[in-house]
Scaffold this motif. Structure first.
Motif, short mmCIF file in Angstrom:
data_model
loop_
_atom_site.label_atom_id
_atom_site.label_comp_id
_atom_site.label_asym_id
_atom_site.label_seq_id
_atom_site.Cartn_x
_atom_site.Cartn_y
_atom_site.Cartn_z
N ILE A 2 -3.14 5.66 7.36
CA ILE A 2 -2.12 5.97 6.37
C ILE A 2 -2.58 7.13 5.50
O ILE A 2 -3.76 7.23 5.15
N GLU A 3 -1.66 8.02 5.20
CA GLU A 3 -1.96 9.16 4.33
C GLU A 3 -1.86 8.72 2.87
O GLU A 3 -1.11 7.79 2.53
N LYS A 4 -2.56 9.42 1.99
CA LYS A 4 -2.58 9.06 0.57
C LYS A 4 -1.18 9.06 -0.04
O LYS A 4 -0.81 8.11 -0.74
N ALA A 5 -0.40 10.08 0.20
CA ALA A 5 0.95 10.16 -0.41
C ALA A 5 1.82 8.98 0.02
O ALA A 5 2.57 8.42 -0.79
N GLU A 6 1.72 8.60 1.28
CA GLU A 6 2.50 7.46 1.79
C GLU A 6 2.04 6.16 1.14
O GLU A 6 2.85 5.34 0.71
N LEU A 7 0.71 5.97 1.05
CA LEU A 7 0.17 4.77 0.41
C LEU A 7 0.61 4.68 -1.04
O LEU A 7 1.08 3.63 -1.49
N VAL A 8 0.49 5.77 -1.78
CA VAL A 8 0.85 5.78 -3.19
C VAL A 8 2.34 5.45 -3.35
O VAL A 8 2.72 4.61 -4.18
N ALA A 9 3.19 6.07 -2.56
CA ALA A 9 4.64 5.83 -2.67
C ALA A 9 4.98 4.38 -2.33
O ALA A 9 5.75 3.72 -3.06
N GLN A 10 4.43 3.87 -1.24
CA GLN A 10 4.75 2.50 -0.83
C GLN A 10 4.16 1.47 -1.79
O GLN A 10 4.85 0.51 -2.16
N LEU A 11 2.92 1.66 -2.22
CA LEU A 11 2.30 0.72 -3.15
C LEU A 11 3.02 0.73 -4.49
O LEU A 11 3.19 -0.31 -5.12
N THR A 12 3.49 1.89 -4.91
CA THR A 12 4.25 1.97 -6.16
C THR A 12 5.54 1.16 -6.04
O THR A 12 5.87 0.38 -6.93
N GLN A 13 6.25 1.32 -4.93
CA GLN A 13 7.49 0.56 -4.73
C GLN A 13 7.22 -0.94 -4.68
O GLN A 13 7.91 -1.73 -5.33
N ILE A 14 6.21 -1.34 -3.94
CA ILE A 14 5.85 -2.77 -3.84
C ILE A 14 5.52 -3.32 -5.22
O ILE A 14 6.01 -4.38 -5.62
N THR A 15 4.68 -2.61 -5.95
CA THR A 15 4.23 -3.08 -7.27
C THR A 15 5.40 -3.20 -8.24
O THR A 15 5.52 -4.21 -8.94
N SER A 49 -12.81 0.96 3.64
CA SER A 49 -12.66 2.39 3.33
C SER A 49 -12.72 2.57 1.82
O SER A 49 -11.79 2.18 1.10
N GLN A 50 -13.80 3.19 1.35
CA GLN A 50 -13.93 3.45 -0.08
C GLN A 50 -12.82 4.37 -0.57
O GLN A 50 -12.28 4.19 -1.65
N GLU A 51 -12.46 5.35 0.25
CA GLU A 51 -11.40 6.28 -0.12
C GLU A 51 -10.07 5.54 -0.35
O GLU A 51 -9.40 5.75 -1.36
N VAL A 52 -9.71 4.68 0.56
CA VAL A 52 -8.46 3.92 0.44
C VAL A 52 -8.54 2.98 -0.76
O VAL A 52 -7.57 2.82 -1.50
N GLY A 53 -9.68 2.37 -0.99
CA GLY A 53 -9.86 1.51 -2.16
C GLY A 53 -9.60 2.26 -3.45
O GLY A 53 -8.94 1.75 -4.37
#
Length: 181
Positions: A2-15, A49-53
């Motif tokens: 997963i790319e950072k922008a996708e993770l941020v967008a999806q996690l924001t919506q979920i949260t 993954s430290q980066e993903v964390g």
């Protein structure tokens, strides 16, 4: 992966969905359980993954801090699911500190990231939170106040991680003649 922008967008919506459905308010405690291994498509505990964390923690802090909601980050079973919180949160909620510092494979990437991004991080043994998100089936239920109600976010997977969430509601007591909120 997963790319950072996708993770941020999806996690924001979920949260945001979980905060709304769970009626999470300023001063409430919010728990994160997270397997970055699962997010990147691996098996829990095998591909941290430290980066993903860091992406996950920085995203949650950007959402929760302005709302005055406190974050507790659950570690893995190697730390008995102890949680990273700010020292002020530990004091406010009268939590019991434990003597450990998380590592990538003993606590997990999100716990390590929380130690990096929090101002005065400490580990505590247990919390009683209002709600939380579980990324990768890490079992956060032990840290959510009773009675727990599942939330089904509109996004069911973040990367390769199954997404679940819980919030708590007051217990119904009194029997058939009682009136409830």
């Amino acid at each position: 992966m997963i790319e950072k922008a996708e993770l941020v967008a999806q996690l924001t919506q979920i949260t945001e969905e979980v905060l709304a459905k769970g009626n999470v308010q300023k001063g409430d405690l919010f728990v994160l359980g997270c397997s970055t291994s699962e997010i990147v498509g691996g098996q829990i505990g095998k591909a941290s993954s430290q980066e993903v964390g860091e992406w996950v923690i920085s995203t949650l802090l950007a959402i929760l801090q302005p709302k005055g909601i406190d974050l507790a980050v659950q570690g893995c079973e190697h730390l008995n699911r102890a949680l990273v919180v700010e020292k002020s949160v530990m004091e406010k909620h009268r939590l019991e500190e434990v003597a450990v510092i998380p590592a990538l494979h003993a606590g997990g990437a999100c716990s390590v990231a929380a130690f990096k991004y929090f101002h005065q991080p400490v580990e505590v043994e247990h919390v009683v939170a209002k709600a939380g998100i579980d990324l990768g089936d890490t079992s956060i239920g032990m840290h959510i106040k009773h009675v727990q109600v599942p939330i089904r976010p509109s996004i069911r997977e973040l990367g390769g991680a199954h997404v679940t969430a819980l919030y708590s509601r007051p217990k119904y007591i009194g029997g058939p003649r009682a009136n409830y909120l």
